[in-house]
Scaffold this motif. Structure first.
Motif, PDB file in Angstrom:
ATOM      1  N   LEU A 124     -94.857 -72.525   2.443  1.00 26.12           N
ATOM      2  CA  LEU A 124     -96.133 -72.019   1.929  1.00 26.12           C
ATOM      3  C   LEU A 124     -97.205 -72.055   3.021  1.00 26.12           C
ATOM      4  N   GLU A 125     -97.242 -73.139   3.762  1.00 25.56           N
ATOM      5  CA  GLU A 125     -98.228 -73.243   4.848  1.00 25.56           C
ATOM      6  C   GLU A 125     -97.983 -72.137   5.886  1.00 25.56           C
ATOM      7  N   THR A 126     -96.707 -71.912   6.195  1.00 30.58           N
ATOM      8  CA  THR A 126     -96.367 -70.876   7.183  1.00 30.58           C
ATOM      9  C   THR A 126     -96.768 -69.496   6.668  1.00 30.58           C
ATOM     10  N   VAL A 127     -96.469 -69.246   5.406  1.00 21.26           N
ATOM     11  CA  VAL A 127     -96.776 -67.927   4.829  1.00 21.26           C
ATOM     12  C   VAL A 127     -98.291 -67.711   4.790  1.00 21.26           C
ATOM     13  N   ILE A 128     -99.031 -68.735   4.368  1.00 23.50           N
ATOM     14  CA  ILE A 128    -100.497 -68.573   4.293  1.00 23.50           C
ATOM     15  C   ILE A 128    -101.059 -68.298   5.694  1.00 23.50           C
ATOM     16  N   LEU A 129    -100.570 -69.068   6.662  1.00 19.98           N
ATOM     17  CA  LEU A 129    -101.026 -68.897   8.049  1.00 19.98           C
ATOM     18  C   LEU A 129    -100.760 -67.460   8.523  1.00 19.98           C
ATOM     19  N   SER A 130     -99.546 -66.991   8.268  1.00 19.72           N
ATOM     20  CA  SER A 130     -99.143 -65.665   8.753  1.00 19.72           C
ATOM     21  C   SER A 130     -99.859 -64.554   7.997  1.00 19.72           C
ATOM     22  N   ILE A 131     -99.929 -64.699   6.681  1.00 18.89           N
ATOM     23  CA  ILE A 131    -100.557 -63.641   5.879  1.00 18.89           C
ATOM     24  C   ILE A 131    -102.055 -63.562   6.192  1.00 18.89           C
ATOM     25  N   SER A 132    -102.675 -64.722   6.470  1.00 21.62           N
ATOM     26  CA  SER A 132    -104.102 -64.703   6.838  1.00 21.62           C
ATOM     27  C   SER A 132    -104.281 -63.870   8.103  1.00 21.62           C
ATOM     28  N   GLY A 133    -103.442 -64.136   9.109  1.00 31.27           N
ATOM     29  CA  GLY A 133    -103.499 -63.378  10.358  1.00 31.27           C
ATOM     30  C   GLY A 133    -103.227 -61.909  10.116  1.00 31.27           C
ATOM     31  N   ALA A 134    -102.228 -61.641   9.270  1.00 33.50           N
ATOM     32  CA  ALA A 134    -101.850 -60.246   9.004  1.00 33.50           C
ATOM     33  C   ALA A 134    -102.969 -59.506   8.291  1.00 33.50           C
ATOM     34  N   ALA A 135    -103.606 -60.188   7.322  1.00 32.57           N
ATOM     35  CA  ALA A 135    -104.688 -59.530   6.568  1.00 32.57           C
ATOM     36  C   ALA A 135    -105.830 -59.162   7.508  1.00 32.57           C
ATOM     37  N   ILE A 136    -106.188 -60.105   8.383  1.00 33.65           N
ATOM     38  CA  ILE A 136    -107.264 -59.825   9.340  1.00 33.65           C
ATOM     39  C   ILE A 136    -106.835 -58.696  10.281  1.00 33.65           C
ATOM     40  N   GLY A 137    -105.600 -58.789  10.780  1.00 35.63           N
ATOM     41  CA  GLY A 137    -105.083 -57.781  11.713  1.00 35.63           C
ATOM     42  C   GLY A 137    -105.059 -56.396  11.094  1.00 35.63           C
ATOM     43  N   MET A 138    -104.606 -56.314   9.826  1.00 38.91           N
ATOM     44  CA  MET A 138    -104.515 -55.005   9.178  1.00 38.91           C
ATOM     45  C   MET A 138    -105.906 -54.452   8.881  1.00 38.91           C
ATOM     46  N   PHE A 139    -106.823 -55.355   8.516  1.00 41.57           N
ATOM     47  CA  PHE A 139    -108.197 -54.907   8.258  1.00 41.57           C
ATOM     48  C   PHE A 139    -108.808 -54.347   9.546  1.00 41.57           C
ATOM     49  N   LEU A 140    -108.647 -55.101  10.651  1.00 45.01           N
ATOM     50  CA  LEU A 140    -109.195 -54.636  11.931  1.00 45.01           C
ATOM     51  C   LEU A 140    -108.539 -53.323  12.357  1.00 45.01           C
ATOM     52  N   ALA A 141    -107.222 -53.244  12.136  1.00 42.93           N
ATOM     53  CA  ALA A 141    -106.502 -52.021  12.500  1.00 42.93           C
ATOM     54  C   ALA A 141    -107.020 -50.843  11.691  1.00 42.93           C
ATOM     55  N   PHE A 142    -107.249 -51.080  10.396  1.00 42.36           N
ATOM     56  CA  PHE A 142    -107.749 -50.007   9.528  1.00 42.36           C
ATOM     57  C   PHE A 142    -109.105 -49.505  10.022  1.00 42.36           C
ATOM     58  N   ILE A 143    -109.988 -50.456  10.362  1.00 42.44           N
ATOM     59  CA  ILE A 143    -111.330 -50.082  10.846  1.00 42.44           C
ATOM     60  C   ILE A 143    -111.203 -49.304  12.164  1.00 42.44           C
ATOM     61  N   LEU A 144    -110.381 -49.851  13.076  1.00 37.88           N
ATOM     62  CA  LEU A 144    -110.235 -49.236  14.399  1.00 37.88           C
ATOM     63  C   LEU A 144    -109.627 -47.836  14.298  1.00 37.88           C
ATOM     64  N   ILE A 145    -108.561 -47.725  13.496  1.00 40.59           N
ATOM     65  CA  ILE A 145    -107.878 -46.434  13.372  1.00 40.59           C
ATOM     66  C   ILE A 145    -108.798 -45.416  12.698  1.00 40.59           C
TER      67      ILE A 145
END
Lengths: 404, 229
Positions: free
Chosen positions: A314-335
């Motif tokens: 759970l800790e690993t998933v939360i850590l990764s999904i947090s990064g992914a959510a930020i990354g996808m949000f930034l990617a969406f804005i940038l794209i």
């Protein structure tokens, strides 16, 4: 309580968690943006190749495909083109005369394909009319007008209004030719196309070839790529004796690019996630080693193996999904931003245009890719958690509590 | 009635080239309501004995029964479950979960036992009251003194309603005042709840408060006597 506990545990070492979240976010942002650029390049290449030259479908006399003699006509090409043009899924259809010849200027000469067209029909079929840099699309009062590409004009050192001489073999096998005057100069995404293709009026070319208004090809543009794929049988019934060539057959490299684009992108993102997974594993291993005593205590007081495994995962998933959510949000804005502003690659223009890629790219990513990438991150996180979680389970409470 | 029975317990560590015998032929019983200290110098086997009695380690020979259950016969998974419902632990270094508050640390054990939220909150509050920390319930371990942390650990140990509490050197990291306070609380809870307390120590203050003292030396019981105060 496990979810809040996992969340709080992640922030016990803020710097370390921030580093791995940032790495995942940046990795995904760059990966998704690169994917969007690649998809745009692919889409542009397919689109420009179809709209500038080959169209979705070419109907030819089978003999013409073997031997490009001008007397291998498509019978009643104009009638057939009109009939096909009337189909709802067809955007445009037009007949073409095709002959290979030599284009000459006072300075030099170059081999070209001379395409005889009915301008008002061809205008709907290709983007040449809208790609003109200078002049117009057969709107001058004089006879023997020609529209040529910028590359050919540069190569032959010709300008708008200059005369250019075409020589070719007519229907009798005799060498013939005539001088034409340049009424328009176009520039497409492909320098190769701009160097090798010229357009003249079919009536004038037919007179020189002594074929009259008889055509070697009918080109068809559909409203969508899907319509192009599903309408072949219907078209074949209209011209049962003729050979149909789809854009996929005419440009197999583009077909491969188009059909494998998504797969290649997922593999590309998978490689990025694989790289990131080593960072995640390393981080979680440090977590397990640092919290050896705590895990020992948890097992001592009665936390079962499954629950402990679940907590680390759970800790690993939360850590990764947090990064992914930020990354996808930034990617969406940038794209989204780049999709509006475009990426101007004018400095690489000549190289890109050799491959039929436009100077300005407008990255875009199908929205369906975001949840799919989210799923990939989730799977990566779960897989990355396995080894650290197993290390935690291998701890023996008595040793974990004694050794520290 | 015997809560714990240790029969011919022997523990040999084979981790180095020369086997180390930590315990040898230990036999004793602990009955309901006892407040017992296991004493002895460092290396005498106190912690090893507590770990084996608590099912954290297995003996090389002999057996431990808790409430009639032979711990040797339980699988690792069953042993964890058995510990959860039958044994409370207090460790020398407190070992609270640092990101949880005192209240959450106490309730965590009951969460593992899948007790209802209502029961967790009620019992958690009762235990924090009992150890005198109801006003510090929402503080995290780092915000508590060593003595307060150990009192939370005692409340946590009792949260699961265990048959007995094992405390490994519970006062070793505490000053005199905090240690005395903790011992009073443990002694009161022992009397009030009837929960067995068994602790290893070489702290004279603890030995003085214990009602039974088992002395270990070189892995063997040197003496086992009731403390006359």
């Amino acid at each position: 309580m496990l979810l809040p506990l996992a969340w709080k545990n992640i922030w016990r070492n803020k710097l370390r968690s921030a580093v791995i979240i940032t790495a995942i976010a940046l990795g995904l942002m760059c990966g998704l943006t690169a994917a969007a650029i690649y998809i745009n390049i692919g889409t542009q290449m397919v689109s420009s190749t179809i709209t500038t030259g080959i169209s979705h479908l070419q109907i030819s006399n089978p003999k013409f495909l073997i031997d490009r003699e001008v007397n291998n006509f498509v019978p009643n090409a104009e009638v057939i083109a009109k009939r096909i043009d009337s189909l709802p899924q067809v955007a445009a259809a037009a007949p073409r005369m095709l002959v290979n010849g030599m284009a000459s200027s006072p300075q030099t000469a170059l081999g070209v394909q001379i395409t005889g067209i009915i301008a008002e029909r061809e205008k709907n079929l290709t983007s040449i009319a809208s790609s003109l840099l200078e002049g117009n699309y057969f709107e001058e009062p004089w006879v023997n007008q020609v529209v040529i590409g910028q590359e050919l004009a540069r190569h032959l050192d010709l300008d708008l209004g200059s005369r250019i001489v075409f020589t070719f073999v007519d229907v009798n096998g005799e060498l013939t030719g005539s001088a034409f005057r340049i009424c328009g100069i176009f520039r497409t995404a492909s320098t190769q196309f701009d160097r090798s293709t010229v357009y003249v009026k079919a009536r004038e070319l037919g007179q020189l070839l002594e074929t009259g208004m008889r055509f070697q090809q009918v080109a068809v543009l559909f409203t969508t790529l899907r319509a192009a794929d599903t309408s072949l049988n219907q078209i074949q019934k209209i011209v049962p004796e003729m050979e149909l060539q789809t854009w996929r057959q005419l440009a197999p490299q583009l077909d491969f690019m188009s059909s494998s684009m998504s797969l290649i992108m997922y593999i590309f993102l998978g490689v990025i996630l694989l790289t990131l997974s080593f960072g995640i594993i390393n981080t979680m291993l440090m977590v397990v080693l640092e919290r050896k005593r705590e895990f020992g205590m948890l097992m001592a007081v009665g936390m079962g193996h499954k629950l402990l495994f679940f907590l680390v995962t759970l800790e690993t998933v939360i850590l990764s999904i947090s990064g992914a959510a930020i990354g996808m949000f930034l990617a969406f804005i940038l794209i989204s931003t780049l999709n509006v502003t475009g990426i101007n690659l004018a400095a690489l223009s000549s190289g890109l245009r050799e491959f039929g890629i436009a100077e300005v790219l407008y990255p875009s990513l199908p929205l369906t890719m975001y949840p799919a990438v989210g799923g990939m991150v989730f799977i990566t996180a779960v897989l990355s958690a396995i080894y650290p979680a197993l290390r935690a389970l291998r701890l023996r409470p008595a040793e974990a509590l004694r050794n520290i | 009635m015997a809560v714990i029975q240790a029969l011919n317990l022997t523990k040999v560590y084979n981790e180095s080239e020369v086997p180390v015998r930590a315990l040898h032929n230990i036999n004793f019983e602990v009955t309901d309501g006892e407040f017992t200290a296991i004493v002895g110098p460092s290396g005498s086997g106190k912690s090893t004995l507590l770990h084996i009695l608590g099912g954290l380690d297995r003996p090389s020979e002999g057996k431990v029964t808790v409430g009639g259950v032979n711990l040797n016969l339980l699988s690792s998974t069953k042993l964890i479950e058995f510990r959860l419902f039958n044994i409370g632990f207090v460790f020398q270094a407190f070992n609270l979960i640092p990101v949880l508050t005192a209240r959450e640390n106490v309730e965590f054990i009951m969460l593992l036992q899948k007790r209802s939220a209502q029961e967790r909150i009620k019992r958690g509050q009762e235990l924090l009251d009992a150890v005198g920390l109801s006003n510090r319930a929402d503080h995290r371990p780092v915000q508590l003194s060593g003595g307060e942390q150990q009192r939370v650990a005692v409340a946590r140990a009792l949260a699961s309603r265990p048959k007995f509490v094992l405390a490994d050197e519970p006062t070793a990291n505490l000053d005199s005042k905090a240690a005395g306070n903790l011992l009073s609380i443990m002694s009161d809870l022992n009397k009030k709840l009837g929960t067995v307390f068994l602790f290893s120590t070489h702290d004279e203050r603890v030995i003085h408060r214990a009602r039974r003292v088992i002395t270990l030396r070189d892995g063997e019981i040197e003496s086992d006597k009731n403390n006359s105060r």
